[in-house]
Each structure stands twice: as structure tokens, then as C-alpha cells.
Design an enzyme around this catalytic site. Sequence first.
Site, PDB file in Angstrom:
ATOM      1  CE  LYS A  78      -2.521   1.412   3.717  1.00 53.19           C
ATOM      2  NZ  LYS A  78      -1.931   2.740   4.009  1.00 53.19           N
TER       3      LYS A  78
ATOM      4  CD  GLU B  95      -6.147   7.617   7.879  1.00 52.32           C
ATOM      5  OE1 GLU B  95      -5.393   6.922   7.176  1.00 52.32           O
ATOM      6  OE2 GLU B  95      -5.942   7.865   9.080  1.00 52.32           O
TER       7      GLU B  95
ATOM      8  CD  GLU C 132       0.286   7.460   4.193  1.00 47.88           C
ATOM      9  OE1 GLU C 132       0.567   8.676   4.180  1.00 47.88           O
ATOM     10  OE2 GLU C 132       0.267   6.774   5.230  1.00 47.88           O
TER      11      GLU C 132
HETATM   12  O1  KIV Z   1      -0.969   2.200   8.763  1.00 45.44           O
HETATM   13  C1  KIV Z   1      -2.176   1.946   8.881  1.00 45.44           C
HETATM   14  O2  KIV Z   1      -2.628   1.310   9.848  1.00 45.44           O
HETATM   15  C2  KIV Z   1      -3.079   2.439   7.848  1.00 45.44           C
HETATM   16  C3  KIV Z   1      -4.529   2.332   8.125  1.00 45.44           C
HETATM   17  C4  KIV Z   1      -4.870   3.386   9.096  1.00 45.44           C
HETATM   18  C5  KIV Z   1      -5.342   2.391   6.902  1.00 45.44           C
HETATM   19  O3  KIV Z   1      -2.657   2.915   6.849  1.00 45.44           O
END
Ligand code: KIV
Length: 277
Positions: free
Chosen positions: A120, A189, A122
Site C-alpha cells: 500500500k 481516510e 499513500e
Molecule cells: O498504517 C495503517 O494502519 C493504515 C490504516 C490506518 C489504513 O494505513
Amino acid sequence: MSAQRQESVRRIAAPDITAQKGKTPIVCLTAYTAPMAEILDQACDLLLVGDSVGMVVHGLPNTVGVTLEMMILHGQAVMRGSRRAMVVVDMPFGSYEGAVEAAYENAVRLMKETGASAVKVESGPTIPDTIAYLTRRGVPVMGHVGLRPQAVLVDGGFKAKGRTGAERDRIMAEALAVAEAGAFAIVVEGVAEGLARQITEAVPVPTIGIGASAGCDGQILVTDDMLGLFDWTPKFVRRYGDLRGEIAQAVANYAADVRERRFPGAAETYFAKLVAE
Ligand code: KIV
């Protein structure tokens, strides 16, 4: 077919998560350790080894100090503890923003060394190019728009996003670009319900909300928050447990038993009968 193969469970994969859009809500939680992953595995579609591990487990003030090595260690633990849920590992701050080649190298390290199925990242102006570069080379990527915890030092705190029309337009444009670039799902978010619903309607992939209302295709929370491990949680968290209270009570009971010499007893002592005889 060997017994081991018969017992094997097929892990949920990125296309399965994408296919859930508009059908069944996608259940996601964060996980950082093997025993917790084992508990969460059956109930969750997706476990995120979030870089929130820096704050939740390591006591850091934010996620900026989290390293690739930390993510690899926690990713390995979560993969060992789980069998069925898709495991996604966060790319930490500084591991993907500089150049697409470095992002690819780091994403491949995360996937090879943990066995996780996706990473993932950002969002930000350069990120759609990075997502396109990674997905074209076989790395499934989850996007993350709205409040971006890794931008906390630029933003001056963890603040909900989309207060102005310009900001809402920017977040919508980012979500569209992230989906267009090939992300299989997008974390949304810290935005208001209206924007979350607009994004969810506009993008062809599932949105996973955190502090982003019920208008998303799925939900994620930091597990330790929803289990009540901290004395403070953000407004959007519902506490499904009081682990902090339960742990404090259990530890107080243990301390009292040790001080009063009630622990250990015969049941917890090897060959207790022999000594008594
Ligand atoms: O790092 C994390 O836990 C996240 C979630 C808040 C989506 O990115």
C-alpha cells in the site's frame, strides 16, 4: 494429493477484493504480530500490516520513522499467523516517493521477504506514476487518499481532509488517478461522508474507509484501537472491547497473587506431589 496440499487454504487475492465492490462489504483490520493475525484471519478479508505499527507497537510519535526492515519483520509475522486473509504491507515513508525504480525494488523486497500479496502507498502528485510502474511489473498496489499519516509533518497533525471545495476536488482527482493507474483498492481516510460516497461511486475499485463514513465499499480500523487497548481513540473508532481494562485487571490479580504467595500453586508446579510426599 498430499495431506498438506489438501489442507491448504487459498488466500484471498487482489482480484477477489476488487470483485467484492458493490457486492459484500470488505472487512479489513491492521495486524502486526503472528498470534493476532491468527485470531483475525477467519473474520477478515484483508489484513493490513500498517506502518501504524510504528505508533501502536513501537511507541513512535508518527509513522515517519518506520523502516522497510520493520515492515518486513512484521509482515513475516502476520504471514506466519494467517492462512486465508489477503495480507497487504504498507510501504514506509521514504521507500517509494523518490524514484519509481527504487519503489519497485523496495516493493519487491517487501513481497519476496514476507510473502505478502500486495503493498500500500499513500497518495501524492507523483504516486499514480509509481502505482502504474509497480502494477505493470506484477506488484498489486492498494492506494490511500484523504488523510495521509505519512504527511503529518507537512500537514502539522492528523487532520480530517476535505474542508474546502479545492481540497475535495484534489482528493477526488487523486482517487481517480490512483484507480486509473491500476490500484486494486483504495483506502479513504479522514473525509466527510459526502466525499467518501462520491469517490466510491466514481472509482471502479473498492474504497476501504477509515474515518470516512459508511459510504465506502469496506472498512478498516487499527485493531488495537477497536479492541480498546489505548485510553484515547479517535472519534471514528468504535470500541469492541476493553483490552486495556482487562489486561490491567489481569496484571493486578497476578501481582497480588505473587505478593501473597498464591502463585504459583500446585497446579502450576512440576512434580508438586513428589515434593509434598
Ligand atoms: O498504517 C495503517 O494502519 C493504515 C490504516 C490506518 C489504513 O494505513
